[in-house]
Design an enzyme around this catalytic site. Structure first.
Site, PDB file in Angstrom:
ATOM      1  N   GLY A 293      36.309  49.282  36.911  1.00 37.99           N
ATOM      2  CA  GLY A 293      36.472  50.708  37.100  1.00 37.99           C
ATOM      3  C   GLY A 293      36.706  51.696  36.033  1.00 37.99           C
ATOM      4  N   THR A 294      36.655  52.964  35.973  1.00 38.19           N
ATOM      5  CA  THR A 294      36.637  54.023  35.231  1.00 38.19           C
ATOM      6  C   THR A 294      37.898  55.028  35.266  1.00 38.19           C
ATOM      7  OG1 THR A 294      35.063  55.513  36.231  1.00 38.19           O
ATOM      8  CG2 THR A 294      34.344  53.979  34.638  1.00 38.19           C
ATOM      9  N   GLY A 295      38.711  54.641  36.202  1.00 40.17           N
ATOM     10  CA  GLY A 295      40.089  55.401  36.378  1.00 40.17           C
ATOM     11  C   GLY A 295      41.114  55.252  35.417  1.00 40.17           C
TER      12      GLY A 295
ATOM     13  N   ASP B 113      45.473  33.142  27.737  1.00 39.01           N
ATOM     14  CA  ASP B 113      46.146  32.062  27.185  1.00 39.01           C
ATOM     15  C   ASP B 113      45.594  30.900  28.113  1.00 39.01           C
ATOM     16  OD1 ASP B 113      46.677  33.374  24.988  1.00 39.01           O
ATOM     17  OD2 ASP B 113      48.622  33.479  25.421  1.00 39.01           O
TER      18      ASP B 113
ATOM     19  N   HIS C 135      29.301  37.805  40.687  1.00 43.81           N
ATOM     20  CA  HIS C 135      30.353  38.038  41.610  1.00 43.81           C
ATOM     21  C   HIS C 135      31.596  37.174  41.398  1.00 43.81           C
ATOM     22  CE1 HIS C 135      31.925  38.921  45.929  1.00 43.81           C
ATOM     23  NE2 HIS C 135      31.463  40.244  45.459  1.00 43.81           N
TER      24      HIS C 135
ATOM     25  N   LYS D   8      35.188  36.451  39.950  1.00 42.27           N
ATOM     26  CA  LYS D   8      36.421  37.332  39.647  1.00 42.27           C
ATOM     27  C   LYS D   8      37.327  36.159  39.085  1.00 42.27           C
ATOM     28  CE  LYS D   8      34.007  39.937  42.366  1.00 42.27           C
ATOM     29  NZ  LYS D   8      34.485  40.423  43.559  1.00 42.27           N
TER      30      LYS D   8
ATOM     31  N   TYR E 203      32.550  44.282  38.214  1.00 43.80           N
ATOM     32  CA  TYR E 203      32.623  45.484  37.260  1.00 43.80           C
ATOM     33  C   TYR E 203      34.082  45.894  36.938  1.00 43.80           C
ATOM     34  CZ  TYR E 203      34.204  48.223  41.322  1.00 43.80           C
ATOM     35  OH  TYR E 203      34.993  48.688  42.457  1.00 43.80           O
TER      36      TYR E 203
ATOM     37  N   SER F 252      34.254  39.680  36.090  1.00 45.50           N
ATOM     38  CA  SER F 252      34.325  40.618  37.232  1.00 45.50           C
ATOM     39  C   SER F 252      33.054  41.369  37.518  1.00 45.50           C
ATOM     40  CB  SER F 252      35.466  41.643  36.960  1.00 45.50           C
ATOM     41  OG  SER F 252      35.605  42.678  38.270  1.00 45.50           O
TER      42      SER F 252
END
Length: 481
Positions: free
Chosen positions: A76-78, A173, A166, A168, A74, A72
């Site tokens: 997130g940090t939530g 498995d 970039h 994604k 990044y 990915s």
């Protein structure tokens, strides 16, 4: 709606013949030697909503036994992101043989989302996983070496302009989710993207797993103490200008070897028994890899003008090559382009300079709309608008009668950044299966139902009181968007 056609042009029939027989060498020419995987319709699931996407990530991460590989921009940090990473940590503790590999972009993933809070970065979220043996790579483009390093290094978002990782891709498995969505709470709630799950596809999962590990091998490795080191098998520092050419040459060589190895595993007889094939494409122009660009330009050039084509780009900034192909065609059936409206743009109501980024895309749209009128093209621009939602979906849908449906799914926006700057990947799905065709067509219709046609009045209303410097930025720095 992408309806079936009654009349087929010679060009469309030419394309149809190439796609109707998977073993036709013409398809290999389009893909620059990328591998192909034969699939059945039950192996492909179109995930419909951001929340479904999150739940699927959670479900698959909790049941994985062999590997979890995430790629990915990044993470997130939530709370939702922490919940996801915590679930992976728990799975790793239960399944000691589970391999965890994560790849993110260095510049984006080390940036703090809250100033002075050192726990508000992707790096901080992922660091605890290193204690459980997770391999975590932070890709940094070699284009950051030399004078660019001194000009933008550590100037927050400016360092991300040059080039980004970039891709994604989320592997659990033998299951692979290909998407354009990052692992962040907004992508789990109210930012519309595309997400397609390929279930029980060991060869395809192996390919993407090895691709991510290959890119990670020439990326910085996060250590348990929070420091970074080069991979033990990699001698070239991306910040060393004098090693720049060796970096690019060896990195490309590793990816090409991977592609060739999987392409050589293809059994054409087995492939022709399947009603669906999947072709992974890579775009890393900074390493001189342009598989996605080549395939997309070939596809748009050779498909019949009476083919029905839908194209979505979350951030609309088509390259000159794609624009010319589209504008020079006499489309009998309309080509439909879908983009984010200003309110659905990810930078809408941003702070400082970023608040004007939606205006940049409006100016780019205005230029293209004028070119459509000048060339009298049967091309329609639509913008996605949904209260409190943003739009990040991208891809291509192509309907061919009587049997073929094609869709491209992944991270590229078909714009300058995707083609010339960022590292991208997507999967081309080509199917003769009626059930899967209907799934993909339903996905197409669900995205377009929140859209309206862009016209001169739309543009005029959006460009009220736009500073002159924004126009200058569009002209001078178009390739950065």
């Amino acid at each position: 709606m992408l309806t079936k056609m009654k009349n087929i042009s010679d060009k469309t029939m030419c394309l149809y013949r190439h796609l109707n027989q998977w073993s036709d060498l013409k398809v290999f020419e389009w893909t620059n030697g990328s591998p192909m995987f034969g699939l059945n319709s039950h192996q492909i699931q179109v995930i419909k909503s951001p929340n479904d996407f999150f739940n699927e990530l959670k479900r698959l991460s909790m049941k994985s036994k062999k590997r979890i590989t995430l790629s990915s921009l990044y993470i997130g940090t939530g709370d939702m992101e922490r919940d996801l990473i915590s679930g992976i940590e728990c799975t790793k503790q239960k399944e000691l043989s589970l391999k965890v590999n994560i790849l993110v972009d260095y510049n984006r993933a080390t940036r703090l989302t809250r100033p002075d809070d050192h726990n508000s970065s992707t790096k901080a979220i992922l660091q605890p996983l290193t204690k459980f043996g997770a391999q975590i790579g932070f890709y940094l483009t070699p284009n950051m070496s030399g004078w660019r390093k001194w000009f933008v290094w550590r100037r927050e978002k400016w360092s991300e302009l040059q080039s980004l990782h970039h891709i994604k891709c989320y592997i659990f498995d033998d299951n692979v989710i290909i998407s354009g969505a990052n692992l962040s709470d907004i992508y789990f709630t109210n930012r519309q993207d595309r997400y397609v799950l390929f279930k029980d596809c060991p060869q395809m999962a192996d390919y993407f797993d090895e691709l991510i590990q290959t890119i990670s091998s020439f990326s910085y490795q996060l250590q348990s103490d929070g420091n970074f080191e080069l991979h033990k098998s990699w001698p070239y520092n991306p910040l060393n200008y004098f090693q720049r050419n060796q970096f690019k040459s060896e990195a490309k060589n590793r990816i090409e070897k991977l592609k060739n190895r999987f392409r050589n595993k293809i059994n054409l007889n087995d492939l022709n028994e399947c009603k669906t094939i999947a072709i992974p494409l890579i775009q890393m122009k900074t390493l001189d890899i342009s598989d996605d660009q080549y395939f997309t330009s070939k596809l748009l050039s050779i498909c019949g003008s009476d083919s029905e084509v839908g194209l979505a780009s979350g951030y609309f900034n088509l390259t000159q090559e794609y624009k010319q192909i589209i504008l020079n065609r006499n489309w009998f059936k309309p080509l439909k382009l879908l983009m984010a409206s200003e309110s659905a743009n990810g930078f809408f109501e941003g702070k400082g300079v970023t608040a004007y980024i939606p205006k940049v895309y409006t100016l780019l749209t205005k230029t293209f709309l004028n070119e459509i009128k000048e060339n009298k093209c049967n091309v329609y621009l639509n913008e996605y608008s949904r209260p409190k939602w943003s739009f990040h979906a991208k891809g291509l849908w192509l309907a061919l009668d009587p049997m073929i449906f094609l869709s491209m799914i992944g991270s590229p926006n078909f714009g300058y950044r995707s083609v010339y700057r960022d590292s991208e990947a997507q999967v081309v799905v080509i199917t003769k299966d009626e059930l899967l065709k209907q799934k993909l067509e339903d996905e197409y219709n669900s995205l377009w139902k929140y859209s309206s046609v862009v016209n001169d009045m739309t543009i005029k209303n959006n460009l009220v009181n736009v500073p002159i410097w924004v126009n200058i930025v569009v002209k001078l720095f178009k390739s950065y968007f």
